[in-house]
Write a protein that holds these residues in place. Sequence first.
Motif, PDB file in Angstrom:
ATOM      1  N   MET A 238       0.844  -1.188   0.000  1.00  0.00           N
ATOM      2  CA  MET A 238       0.000   0.000   0.000  1.00  0.00           C
ATOM      3  C   MET A 238       0.884   1.244   0.000  1.00  0.00           C
ATOM      4  O   MET A 238       1.901   1.296   0.681  1.00  0.00           O
ATOM      5  N   MET A 239       0.487   2.227  -0.787  1.00  0.00           N
ATOM      6  CA  MET A 239       1.185   3.517  -0.803  1.00  0.00           C
ATOM      7  C   MET A 239       0.575   4.365   0.314  1.00  0.00           C
ATOM      8  O   MET A 239      -0.608   4.687   0.260  1.00  0.00           O
ATOM      9  N   ILE A 240       1.374   4.681   1.295  1.00  0.00           N
ATOM     10  CA  ILE A 240       0.896   5.482   2.420  1.00  0.00           C
ATOM     11  C   ILE A 240       1.333   6.931   2.254  1.00  0.00           C
ATOM     12  O   ILE A 240       0.584   7.862   2.531  1.00  0.00           O
ATOM     13  N   GLU A 241       2.546   7.105   1.783  1.00  0.00           N
ATOM     14  CA  GLU A 241       3.094   8.439   1.564  1.00  0.00           C
ATOM     15  C   GLU A 241       2.968   8.815   0.090  1.00  0.00           C
ATOM     16  O   GLU A 241       2.716   7.971  -0.764  1.00  0.00           O
ATOM     17  N   ALA A 242       3.187  10.064  -0.199  1.00  0.00           N
ATOM     18  CA  ALA A 242       3.157  10.525  -1.585  1.00  0.00           C
ATOM     19  C   ALA A 242       4.288   9.875  -2.366  1.00  0.00           C
ATOM     20  O   ALA A 242       5.403   9.737  -1.850  1.00  0.00           O
TER      21      ALA A 242
END
Length: 105
Positions: free
Chosen positions: A70-74
């Motif tokens: 999962m992409m949590i940060e930009a």
Amino acid sequence: HYVVSGTAPEMERLVQMAHQQNIKSDFLLVLHAFNSSLMQPIIEEFTQFAHEISYFKPQINFVSSLNGNMMIEAPTAQYWIDHLLHTIQFESGINTIIREGCTVF
């Protein structure tokens, strides 16, 4: 299923070897070998462009196909540069969204 990239002669040899071993294979007709080192000739221009963009943290669940997480940060410019040049982890990404409860694709 697997997707591999290479020069036309390399791919022709690979398909021929697969057929000799009764492994079904075929060419995927694409304009560019994205997600591979064959994109190296455009990396300088792509890098300049990637650094001109403002990136933001995802507001909805977003899975990175670089690592399947999962992409949590930009994302960053470097993320997209790496995405252009490296193999994607499609199966890992699918497994992640299944674990997250997604049932519609």
